[in-house]
Design a protein around this motif. Structure first.
Motif, PDB file in Angstrom:
ATOM      1  N   SER A 128      48.078  30.804  51.778  1.00  0.00           N
ATOM      2  CA  SER A 128      47.200  29.812  50.987  1.00  0.00           C
ATOM      3  C   SER A 128      47.599  29.925  49.587  1.00  0.00           C
ATOM      4  CB  SER A 128      45.617  29.965  51.051  1.00  0.00           C
ATOM      5  OG  SER A 128      45.437  29.876  52.355  1.00  0.00           O
ATOM      6  N   TYR A 130      47.113  30.162  45.386  1.00  0.00           N
ATOM      7  CA  TYR A 130      46.149  31.233  44.810  1.00  0.00           C
ATOM      8  C   TYR A 130      46.261  30.767  43.125  1.00  0.00           C
ATOM      9  CZ  TYR A 130      44.378  35.467  42.505  1.00  0.00           C
ATOM     10  OH  TYR A 130      43.697  36.527  41.724  1.00  0.00           O
ATOM     11  N   ASP A 151      38.198  31.625  39.696  1.00  0.00           N
ATOM     12  CA  ASP A 151      39.340  31.374  40.616  1.00  0.00           C
ATOM     13  C   ASP A 151      39.218  30.362  41.389  1.00  0.00           C
ATOM     14  OD1 ASP A 151      38.015  32.428  42.853  1.00  0.00           O
ATOM     15  OD2 ASP A 151      38.121  34.368  41.880  1.00  0.00           O
ATOM     16  N   LEU A 153      38.665  30.378  44.617  1.00  0.00           N
ATOM     17  CA  LEU A 153      37.877  30.676  45.783  1.00  0.00           C
ATOM     18  C   LEU A 153      36.491  30.854  45.684  1.00  0.00           C
ATOM     19  CD1 LEU A 153      37.582  31.634  48.859  1.00  0.00           C
ATOM     20  CD2 LEU A 153      38.186  34.322  48.103  1.00  0.00           C
ATOM     21  N   ASN A 154      36.081  31.605  44.520  1.00  0.00           N
ATOM     22  CA  ASN A 154      34.638  31.893  44.062  1.00  0.00           C
ATOM     23  C   ASN A 154      34.073  30.591  43.201  1.00  0.00           C
ATOM     24  OD1 ASN A 154      34.091  34.874  45.248  1.00  0.00           O
ATOM     25  ND2 ASN A 154      36.028  34.886  44.480  1.00  0.00           N
ATOM     26  N   LEU A 183      32.315  37.359  51.106  1.00  0.00           N
ATOM     27  CA  LEU A 183      33.778  38.028  51.174  1.00  0.00           C
ATOM     28  C   LEU A 183      33.693  39.559  51.862  1.00  0.00           C
ATOM     29  CD1 LEU A 183      35.076  37.750  47.285  1.00  0.00           C
ATOM     30  CD2 LEU A 183      35.858  36.399  49.182  1.00  0.00           C
TER      31      LEU A 183
END
Length: 231
Positions: A128, A130, A151, A153-154, A183
């Protein structure tokens, strides 16, 4: 001789002109000190790698207290473009089979007159894309390093601070707390998780960054290890 009456409108106009003059003077004074702060900050940026010289005597104390110093100079080697080898040990990886980055790079540059170091890291990991943006700096008033990352993701920011320091060094430890969105596993969703980031400056062309999570009542977990080699 009969005195000529002064018109009220003339008095109002005079008062307005005086007020505008005072306001303009205040604005000019503010712009002057803002310009001084910018110039001094730019000079400090250029001289971080050199021996620091005292600021001009006419620079006000509130500007002097914010100028970069030896704690900023210590992290100057982090500036530049880097190839990143990142290993993630949770969520998309495990302790025995970590997710490994591919084609990951990091670019860092100073802004704010050499006070803050911006970090943009991009690439892919675990199949994926980043992305992470970070800002690292040193609070001259609190005498501690501060680090914040954002980031892809979070949804929340990761915010860290070191303890108050008396002297700079090549190893920087910062701690913080974040609210887990799962996570560490679904059982941790919504819980506050203490965390620790450790920056190790190994030389002018190499450094590492480790991130540990410390779930309350459990052993700490290394979740992210990254090594950086100058590109």
């Amino acid at each position: 001789m009969e005195k000529t009456p002064v018109r009220k409108s003339a008095l109002v106009t005079t008062e307005l002109n005086e007020e505008m003059t005072r306001g303009s003077a205040d604005r000019r004074a503010f712009l002057l000190w803002a310009g001084v702060a910018l110039v001094v900050g730019q000079q400090a940026t250029r001289s971080l790698a050199q021996t620091a010289s005292p600021p001009p005597a006419d620079v006000p104390p509130f500007v002097q207290r914010g100028l970069p110093g030896p704690f900023h100079a210590v992290i100057r080697p982090l500036e530049g473009t880097w190839n990143v080898d990142k290993r993630i040990y949770i969520a998309i990886g495990t302790k025995d089979r970590p997710a490994v980055s591919e084609g990951m790079t990091c670019k860092r540059h100073w802004f704010g007159g050499g006070k803050h170091l911006e970090d943009i890291t991009v690439g892919s990991i675990g199949g994926s894309a980043y992305y992470r943006m970070g800002v690292l700096g040193f609070s001259t008033m609190d005498r501690c390093y501060e680090f914040a990352t954002f980031d892809a993701l979070n949804a929340n920011a990761m915010i860290y601070r070191s303890v108050a320091l008396d002297a700079p060094g090549p190893r920087i430890v910062l701690t913080g707390v974040f609210t887990d969105q799962g996570l560490l596993g679904e059982a941790y969703t919504g819980k506050s998780i203490p965390m620790r980031t450790t920056i190790e400056i190994l030389g002018p062309d190499r450094h590492s960054i480790d991130l540990h999570f410390m779930p309350p009542g459990e052993r700490e977990v290394l979740i992210d290890h990254s090594t950086y080699a100058r590109a």
